[in-house]
Design a protein around this motif. Structure first.
Motif, PDB file in Angstrom:
ATOM      1  N   GLY A  85       0.784  -1.357   0.131  1.00 37.14           N
ATOM      2  CA  GLY A  85      -0.057   0.140   0.052  1.00 37.14           C
ATOM      3  C   GLY A  85       0.991   1.287  -0.119  1.00 37.14           C
ATOM      4  O   GLY A  85       1.932   1.164   0.700  1.00 37.14           O
ATOM      5  N   ILE A  86       0.546   2.367  -0.812  1.00 36.62           N
ATOM      6  CA  ILE A  86       1.427   3.284  -0.912  1.00 36.62           C
ATOM      7  C   ILE A  86       0.629   4.709  -0.777  1.00 36.62           C
ATOM      8  O   ILE A  86      -0.557   4.787  -1.210  1.00 36.62           O
ATOM      9  CB  ILE A  86       2.055   3.469  -2.290  1.00 36.62           C
ATOM     10  CG1 ILE A  86       2.882   2.228  -2.452  1.00 36.62           C
ATOM     11  CG2 ILE A  86       2.781   4.722  -2.544  1.00 36.62           C
ATOM     12  CD1 ILE A  86       3.254   1.977  -3.960  1.00 36.62           C
ATOM     13  N   ILE A  87       1.093   5.631   0.179  1.00 31.35           N
ATOM     14  CA  ILE A  87       0.556   6.926   0.292  1.00 31.35           C
ATOM     15  C   ILE A  87       1.366   7.861  -0.256  1.00 31.35           C
ATOM     16  O   ILE A  87       2.534   7.961   0.239  1.00 31.35           O
ATOM     17  CB  ILE A  87       0.038   7.272   1.863  1.00 31.35           C
ATOM     18  CG1 ILE A  87      -1.078   6.096   2.249  1.00 31.35           C
ATOM     19  CG2 ILE A  87      -0.708   8.606   1.848  1.00 31.35           C
ATOM     20  CD1 ILE A  87      -1.268   6.292   3.556  1.00 31.35           C
ATOM     21  N   LEU A  88       1.011   8.760  -1.126  1.00 29.11           N
ATOM     22  CA  LEU A  88       2.072   9.888  -1.537  1.00 29.11           C
ATOM     23  C   LEU A  88       1.596  11.114  -1.743  1.00 29.11           C
ATOM     24  O   LEU A  88       0.210  11.456  -1.934  1.00 29.11           O
ATOM     25  CB  LEU A  88       2.655   9.602  -2.786  1.00 29.11           C
ATOM     26  CG  LEU A  88       1.731   9.264  -4.247  1.00 29.11           C
ATOM     27  CD1 LEU A  88       1.580  10.625  -4.919  1.00 29.11           C
ATOM     28  CD2 LEU A  88       2.109   8.199  -5.002  1.00 29.11           C
ATOM     29  N   THR A  89       2.223  12.027  -1.645  1.00 30.13           N
ATOM     30  CA  THR A  89       1.749  13.587  -1.771  1.00 30.13           C
ATOM     31  C   THR A  89       3.152  14.308  -2.633  1.00 30.13           C
ATOM     32  O   THR A  89       4.126  13.921  -2.530  1.00 30.13           O
ATOM     33  CB  THR A  89       1.727  14.515  -0.565  1.00 30.13           C
ATOM     34  OG1 THR A  89       0.778  15.547  -0.684  1.00 30.13           O
ATOM     35  CG2 THR A  89       2.696  14.486   0.678  1.00 30.13           C
ATOM     36  N   ASP A  90       2.585  15.417  -3.260  1.00 36.27           N
ATOM     37  CA  ASP A  90       3.696  16.010  -3.889  1.00 36.27           C
ATOM     38  C   ASP A  90       2.844  17.384  -4.262  1.00 36.27           C
ATOM     39  O   ASP A  90       1.859  17.475  -4.590  1.00 36.27           O
ATOM     40  CB  ASP A  90       3.982  15.286  -5.415  1.00 36.27           C
ATOM     41  CG  ASP A  90       5.241  15.721  -5.863  1.00 36.27           C
ATOM     42  OD1 ASP A  90       6.165  15.411  -5.519  1.00 36.27           O
ATOM     43  OD2 ASP A  90       5.282  16.904  -6.615  1.00 36.27           O
ATOM     44  N   HIS A  91       3.581  18.490  -4.380  1.00 31.02           N
ATOM     45  CA  HIS A  91       3.040  19.720  -4.661  1.00 31.02           C
ATOM     46  C   HIS A  91       2.871  19.883  -6.011  1.00 31.02           C
ATOM     47  O   HIS A  91       2.132  20.731  -6.494  1.00 31.02           O
ATOM     48  CB  HIS A  91       4.374  20.739  -4.422  1.00 31.02           C
ATOM     49  CG  HIS A  91       5.412  20.804  -5.553  1.00 31.02           C
ATOM     50  ND1 HIS A  91       6.589  20.140  -5.444  1.00 31.02           N
ATOM     51  CD2 HIS A  91       5.602  21.736  -6.784  1.00 31.02           C
ATOM     52  CE1 HIS A  91       7.575  20.187  -6.484  1.00 31.02           C
ATOM     53  NE2 HIS A  91       6.899  21.062  -7.227  1.00 31.02           N
ATOM     54  N   ASP A  92       3.302  18.996  -7.054  1.00 29.14           N
ATOM     55  CA  ASP A  92       3.036  19.200  -8.180  1.00 29.14           C
ATOM     56  C   ASP A  92       1.888  17.944  -8.407  1.00 29.14           C
ATOM     57  O   ASP A  92       1.975  16.730  -8.822  1.00 29.14           O
ATOM     58  CB  ASP A  92       3.999  18.786  -9.403  1.00 29.14           C
ATOM     59  CG  ASP A  92       3.515  18.805 -10.747  1.00 29.14           C
ATOM     60  OD1 ASP A  92       2.302  18.833 -11.057  1.00 29.14           O
ATOM     61  OD2 ASP A  92       4.503  18.721 -11.604  1.00 29.14           O
ATOM     62  N   TYR A  93       0.403  18.324  -8.302  1.00 31.55           N
ATOM     63  CA  TYR A  93      -0.733  17.404  -8.028  1.00 31.55           C
ATOM     64  C   TYR A  93      -0.826  16.748  -9.444  1.00 31.55           C
ATOM     65  O   TYR A  93      -1.352  15.784  -9.436  1.00 31.55           O
ATOM     66  CB  TYR A  93      -1.885  18.536  -7.849  1.00 31.55           C
ATOM     67  CG  TYR A  93      -2.453  19.321  -8.807  1.00 31.55           C
ATOM     68  CD1 TYR A  93      -3.242  18.901 -10.053  1.00 31.55           C
ATOM     69  CD2 TYR A  93      -1.970  20.720  -8.889  1.00 31.55           C
ATOM     70  CE1 TYR A  93      -3.464  20.046 -10.902  1.00 31.55           C
ATOM     71  CE2 TYR A  93      -2.273  21.642  -9.833  1.00 31.55           C
ATOM     72  CZ  TYR A  93      -3.289  21.152 -10.955  1.00 31.55           C
ATOM     73  OH  TYR A  93      -3.286  22.127 -12.001  1.00 31.55           O
ATOM     74  N   ARG A  94      -0.239  17.198 -10.510  1.00 29.13           N
ATOM     75  CA  ARG A  94      -0.600  16.679 -11.984  1.00 29.13           C
ATOM     76  C   ARG A  94       0.017  15.133 -11.716  1.00 29.13           C
ATOM     77  O   ARG A  94      -0.307  14.113 -12.387  1.00 29.13           O
ATOM     78  CB  ARG A  94       0.103  17.321 -13.034  1.00 29.13           C
ATOM     79  CG  ARG A  94      -1.022  18.529 -13.293  1.00 29.13           C
ATOM     80  CD  ARG A  94      -0.027  19.583 -14.105  1.00 29.13           C
ATOM     81  NE  ARG A  94       1.088  20.144 -13.692  1.00 29.13           N
ATOM     82  CZ  ARG A  94       1.790  21.152 -14.224  1.00 29.13           C
ATOM     83  NH1 ARG A  94       1.382  21.549 -15.402  1.00 29.13           N
ATOM     84  NH2 ARG A  94       2.867  21.456 -13.492  1.00 29.13           N
ATOM     85  N   ASN A  95       1.203  15.074 -11.333  1.00 30.91           N
ATOM     86  CA  ASN A  95       2.041  13.627 -11.164  1.00 30.91           C
ATOM     87  C   ASN A  95       1.199  12.902 -10.070  1.00 30.91           C
ATOM     88  O   ASN A  95       0.989  11.702 -10.240  1.00 30.91           O
ATOM     89  CB  ASN A  95       3.545  13.950 -10.595  1.00 30.91           C
ATOM     90  CG  ASN A  95       4.353  14.411 -11.624  1.00 30.91           C
ATOM     91  OD1 ASN A  95       4.188  14.167 -12.817  1.00 30.91           O
ATOM     92  ND2 ASN A  95       5.073  15.513 -11.232  1.00 30.91           N
ATOM     93  N   VAL A  96       0.689  13.465  -9.168  1.00 28.37           N
ATOM     94  CA  VAL A  96      -0.025  12.593  -8.259  1.00 28.37           C
ATOM     95  C   VAL A  96      -1.476  12.161  -8.864  1.00 28.37           C
ATOM     96  O   VAL A  96      -1.802  10.906  -8.878  1.00 28.37           O
ATOM     97  CB  VAL A  96      -0.502  13.521  -6.896  1.00 28.37           C
ATOM     98  CG1 VAL A  96      -1.471  12.656  -6.075  1.00 28.37           C
ATOM     99  CG2 VAL A  96       0.568  13.973  -6.065  1.00 28.37           C
ATOM    100  N   LEU A  97      -2.177  12.841  -9.658  1.00 28.10           N
ATOM    101  CA  LEU A  97      -3.215  12.613 -10.367  1.00 28.10           C
ATOM    102  C   LEU A  97      -3.087  11.346 -11.390  1.00 28.10           C
ATOM    103  O   LEU A  97      -3.776  10.500 -11.663  1.00 28.10           O
ATOM    104  CB  LEU A  97      -3.956  13.904 -11.030  1.00 28.10           C
ATOM    105  CG  LEU A  97      -4.613  14.893 -10.227  1.00 28.10           C
ATOM    106  CD1 LEU A  97      -5.007  15.980 -10.906  1.00 28.10           C
ATOM    107  CD2 LEU A  97      -5.402  14.251  -9.229  1.00 28.10           C
TER     108      LEU A  97
END
Length: 223
Positions: A176-188
């Motif tokens: 299971g992976i939880i991630l966050t990034d300031h560039d939301y496009r990569n997260v999406l």
């Protein structure tokens, strides 16, 4: 049977200011949860609380039904990629790999075409993006059931961003992976579930249009 990570009833304040209030989040094997939110909303704070290196005013963390106060102290439960590098600069790449992985994993890991192209033997000689790639791949290849990635794409070239996304997608079959990034496009691009930290709470996002309704991104940027 999938593994299950839950964090419940999280409350965290800094200097009498409520940052997180009554947070609940769950993640199981196969999930890639994209945690979104504006700067200062508490994304990194929640990651550190979940990992166990930051105390909360209140929290309950369960992994497969077992309650943990500091999950990182238990072997093979959870790993965390902080925003800053965690590998010692004086260490060689090969030594770092041997430190984190089992002996039978080292050869295959070092045969990675990207790592073979690096004209460096020391961690200190890597660029910021190369170091980020190495750290992420190391954590994803550990035996941990859950991986927390804080700003995994920060300072990484587009080519390596694409490779990191492939690693995350492949590894999610077993973790299971939880991630966050300031560039939301990569997260999406990479996540299969989304949540938004807003005004101290956390909101499940079932439709990307909700990100527009909550004022997180303008509709013109939602593809």
């Amino acid at each position: 049977m999938p593994n299950l990570l839950e964090i419940d009833s999280v409350v965290k304040s800094f200097y009498m200011h409520d940052v997180l209030t009554d947070i609940y989040l769950k993640c199981q094997t196969g999930d890639i949860i994209g945690m979104l939110g504006r700067n200062g909303t508490g994304k990194s704070t929640l990651m550190k609380i979940l990992f166990g290196t930051l105390q909360a005013d209140r929290k309950f963390i369960r992994i497969d039904g077992v309650v943990y106060d500091q999950p990182y102290k238990t072997v093979n439960e959870i790993c965390y990629l902080p925003q800053d590098s965690f590998l010692p600069k004086h260490m060689s790449i090969e030594k770092a790999v041997k430190l984190y992985l089992d002996k039978n994993q080292v050869q295959d890991f070092m045969e990675d075409p990207i790592l073979q192209k690096l004209d460096a033997s020391k961690i200190a000689h890597l660029s910021g993006g190369e170091l980020r790639y190495l750290e992420i791949k190391l954590l994803l290849n550990t035996a941990c059931k859950f991986i927390l990635l804080d700003e995994p794409f920060n300072g990484v070239s587009p080519i390596l961003v694409g490779e990191i996304k492939k690693l995350i997608l492949k590894t999610s079959e077993f973790k299971g992976i939880i991630l966050t990034d300031h560039d939301y496009r990569n997260v999406l691009d990479v996540a299969n579930q989304f949540c938004l930290i807003y005004d101290g709470g956390i909101k499940r996002i079932d439709d990307k249009q909700e990100l527009v309704r909550w004022g997180y991104i303008p509709e013109s940027r939602l593809e």
